[in-house]
Design an enzyme around this catalytic site. Structure first.
Site, PDB file in Angstrom:
ATOM      1  N   LYS A   1       0.860  -1.197   0.000  1.00 50.02           N
ATOM      2  CA  LYS A   1       0.000   0.000   0.000  1.00 50.02           C
ATOM      3  C   LYS A   1       0.891   1.240   0.000  1.00 50.02           C
ATOM      4  CE  LYS A   1      -1.271   1.398   3.946  1.00 50.02           C
ATOM      5  NZ  LYS A   1      -0.449   2.661   3.977  1.00 50.02           N
TER       6      LYS A   1
ATOM      7  N   ASP B   1      -4.843  -0.143   8.980  1.00 44.85           N
ATOM      8  CA  ASP B   1      -4.579  -0.280   7.552  1.00 44.85           C
ATOM      9  C   ASP B   1      -5.164  -1.553   6.949  1.00 44.85           C
ATOM     10  OD1 ASP B   1      -3.280   2.078   7.013  1.00 44.85           O
ATOM     11  OD2 ASP B   1      -1.259   1.265   7.228  1.00 44.85           O
TER      12      ASP B   1
END
Length: 282
Positions: free
Chosen positions: A9, A130
């Site tokens: 990410k 996350d």
């Protein structure tokens, strides 16, 4: 044995917009996923176990606090599975490696155990801020503490170079070093028609944790300067709370060529394009 790719990410911008009463910071970020990552595997077994390999596997231990094991126990306490992790991403690096691994484990185990009707999003949030965005693994705007996911602007194709200098940058220390007022969430368009328009929009944003992270680990300033000096680099910025930084390029091919120029001892470097969900990788 089934396997799932767990892409890195990258936070194209990250604004700290407030703080809750319980101490959690509120964030606003545009997250995308690079075509590099770990690989998580799973197969039926009587007991729950985890085997770790890959270039960064020696840094981790397959202990009870590993996020993959936590994900399995959260999804179905008492169920068994033999989990595997090929750790290709640096550990604690601001690109969601552990979170992506946990999200991949949730997806894999839900299928393996016949639990595809279970809503995984609330479980993902319990594992970390996350993990919900990594469960999606496509461009998305994340807000709140990570639990609010809204559509990202439509993005043009582009490439990126990722660099991690191999230093630990503890997230609590970075947030503690942050000073100044909270940021206002930017107004984003429904789409960026081209690369230059996207760069202009992103340049108007920032990573509010970049300056405090450089204060904690000054080598990040060196990394960002090196990225910004690469031929064709349009924007250089830190991802998350560090220590991985990135530069954006008009094409994946240009990014791959630039990554070869920046490589140096002790630095993990990668260049390429965005991960495309559903593409055949494994």
């Amino acid at each position: 044995m089934s396997a799932r790719f767990a892409p890195a990410k990258v936070n194209l911008f990250l604004h700290v917009t407030g703080r809750r009463g319980d101490g959690y910071h509120l964030l606003d970020s545009l997250a995308v996923f690079a075509d590099v990552g770990d690989v998580v595997s799973a197969e039926d077994a009587e007991t729950l176990s985890l085997e770790i390999g890959g270039p960064f596997g020696a840094v981790l231990r397959a202990e009870d606090d590993n996020l993959l094991l936590k994900a399995a126990r959260l999804l179905a306490p008492g169920r068994g599975a033999a989990l595997g992790l090929e750790k290709n991403l640096p550990v604690a690096s601001g690109i969601g490696g552990g979170s992506a691994d946990a999200a991949a484990a949730l997806r894999l185990l839900a299928r393996l155990w016949g639990m595809t009707d279970v809503d995984l999003a609330p479980l993902a949030l319990q594992l970390g801020a996350d993990v919900p965005v990594c469960l999606v693994s496509r461009p998305v705007r994340m807000q709140g503490i990570g639990e609010i996911l809204v559509p990202a602007p439509r993005l043009p194709a582009f490439g990126m170079v990722l660099v991690n200098p191999g230093v630990a940058v503890p997230t609590p220390a970075v947030f503690k070093a942050r000073a100044g007022a909270f940021s206002v969430p930017p107004a984003l368009p429904a789409a960026w028609a081209g690369f230059e328009e996207m760069i202009a929009g992103l340049t108007a944003c920032a990573n509010d944790l970049e300056a405090p992270a450089i204060g904690v680990a000054p080598v990040l300033g060196e990394v960002l300067a090196a990225l910004g000096a690469l031929p064709g680099a349009a924007l250089a910025r830190m991802s998350g709370s560090g220590a991985t930084c990135f530069a954006l390029f008009e094409t994946a091919q240009a990014a791959r060529a630039a990554a070869a120029l920046i490589a140096r001892p002790g630095w993990w470097c990668w260049g390429g394009g965005l991960y495309q969900p559903g593409q055949a990788r494994l």
